[in-house]
Write an enzyme that holds these catalytic residues in place. Structure first.
Site, mmCIF file in Angstrom:
data_model
loop_
_atom_site.group_PDB
_atom_site.id
_atom_site.type_symbol
_atom_site.label_atom_id
_atom_site.label_comp_id
_atom_site.label_asym_id
_atom_site.label_seq_id
_atom_site.Cartn_x
_atom_site.Cartn_y
_atom_site.Cartn_z
ATOM 1 N N TYR A 123 -4.093 -33.126 4.739
ATOM 2 C CA TYR A 123 -4.487 -32.325 5.891
ATOM 3 C C TYR A 123 -5.756 -31.505 5.663
ATOM 4 O O TYR A 123 -6.152 -30.745 6.539
ATOM 5 C CB TYR A 123 -3.336 -31.384 6.288
ATOM 6 N N ASP A 209 10.896 -41.898 0.024
ATOM 7 C CA ASP A 209 11.555 -42.958 0.807
ATOM 8 C C ASP A 209 13.078 -42.881 0.673
ATOM 9 O O ASP A 209 13.822 -43.004 1.659
ATOM 10 C CB ASP A 209 11.019 -44.351 0.439
ATOM 11 N N ASP A 233 5.714 -32.741 7.086
ATOM 12 C CA ASP A 233 5.527 -32.929 8.523
ATOM 13 C C ASP A 233 6.566 -33.921 9.049
ATOM 14 O O ASP A 233 7.235 -33.693 10.062
ATOM 15 C CB ASP A 233 4.101 -33.475 8.744
#
Ligand code: NAI
Length: 338
Positions: A123, A209, A233
């Site tokens: 980001y 994952d 996020d």
């Protein structure tokens, strides 16, 4: 003693849910002096700026804000409100608690606090195209920056949060098996910090994952979860989904110099003016704010009244399956205050 807090009602349904929130916490005995400011579209209308200096100056003074959802106008020259706030106040920790309140959903006993690093990773906005032959956009490259300082302060925040809130375990989520340098640095730094809390807070790490799968199989095993910006996020929305969606999820953005509390949802343009918005997420954000300013007794009273109202099932807004208006729901929560 009263604390001064900057109130940004926001756009769309913001003013109506902010009004409901202020009514409820005032009725519960909150000692707050509001310094009301504008931002978003309201900021553009009043000052020609979605993040006016007057609003930033207010937060610099009060160091605490309760913020309704904001619409960032699309177009050149407009600053992104959230980016401006995050940069100005170095709001490095995004904290989102999610707990099962309404029984009978797909998951029961979910009680997870996600702590997301808010300033680093992908980001930072450092990306560019790469020309190959005569194609100027043949490839694109984004840099995910992880620093030891950023990793240390976010993991430490997660452990300190766990201690302060009687939480038992911190789960650090990463992808260090593949991204050995950036995610590896985050994991190594996290393990170092975790050692300082040995015997007081448990520590484990999970690969992103596998974590995504474990969250939908056995979410009740997680307590405090800490991770880097992009994973945070994604996981924060996944976790919101486990407890009934964005309308029930509050968020806090914590920095060294300021803390900004908000509902996670947006301005809900489809229901503006209909009087049916659910004030729950902003109300729970206000409870986090009350905890932050040392008024936890009021926060506990408000959370109890909110939960009793929602669980009774008779006075619910439309997003929760009921037919009540924002005002009726607000009155019911006030009536349920112990
Ligand atoms: P949204 O969260 O505003 O709406 C998504 C859906 O959820 C809509 O159907 C809406 O009616 C419903 N909803 C949201 N909050 C609700 C509530 N409290 N009670 C009942 N129903 C509720 O997301 P959307 O439509 O993608 O975004 C609309 C605007 O909000 C955009 O301008 C976006 O930029 C802004 N936004 C601002 C945020 C912030 O300031 N933190 C966060 C997310 C979006």
């Amino acid at each position: 003693m009263s604390t001064t807090v900057t109130l940004i009602p926001g756009d769309g349904i913001g003013p109506s849910i902010a009004d409901a929130t202020v009514r409820i916490i005032t009725a519960a005995g909150a000692q707050v002096d509001w310094d009301t400011q504008v931002a978003g579209i309201a900021g553009v209308s009043r000052w020609g700026d979605p993040m006016p200096d007057a609003t930033l100056d207010s937060i610099k003074r009060t160091r605490i804000a309760l913020k309704g959802p904001l619409e960032t106008p699309v177009g050149e020259g407009f600053r992104s409100v959230n980016v401006a706030l995050r940069k100005t106040f170095d709001l490095y920790a995004n904290v989102r608690p999610a707990r099962t309140i309404i029984p009978g959903g797909r998951f029961t006993d979910v009680d997870i606090v996600l702590v997301r690093e808010n300033t680093e990773g992908l980001y930072i906005g450092n990306e560019h195209y790469i020309r190959i032959g005569d194609d100027p956009r043949a490839a694109a490259e984004s840099i995910a920056l992880i620093t030891r300082h950023g990793s240390e302060r976010i993991v430490r925040y997660a452990f300190e949060y766990a201690l302060a809130n009687g939480r038992k375990k911190v789960t650090l989520v990463h992808k260090a098996n593949i991204l050995k340098y950036s995610q590896g640095l985050f994991l190594d730094t996290g393990r170092m910090v975790a050692r300082e809390y040995e015997g007081r807070v448990q520590f484990e790490d999970r690969i992103i994952d596998a974590m995504a799968m474990h969250l939908v199989m056995r979410p009740e095993q997680f307590d405090v979860v800490v991770t880097t910006n992009l994973f945070g996020d994604i996981l924060s929305d996944e976790i919101s989904g486990l407890v009934g969606g964005l309308g029930m999820t509050p968020g806090a953005n914590i920095g060294v110099n300021a803390a900004i509390f908000e509902a996670v949802h947006g301005t809900a343009p489809d229901i503006v003016g209909k009087g049916i918005a659910n004030p729950g997420a902003l109300l729970l954000a206000a409870c986090m704010m009350l905890d932050h300013i040392g008024q936890s007794d009021v926060a506990t009273r408000v959370r109890g009244a909110f939960e009793r109202t929602v669980k009774s099932g008779t006075m619910l807004t439309r997003d929760l399956g009921g037919t009540s208006s924002t005002d009726e729901f607000t009155d019911a929560v006030i009536a349920a205050l112990a």
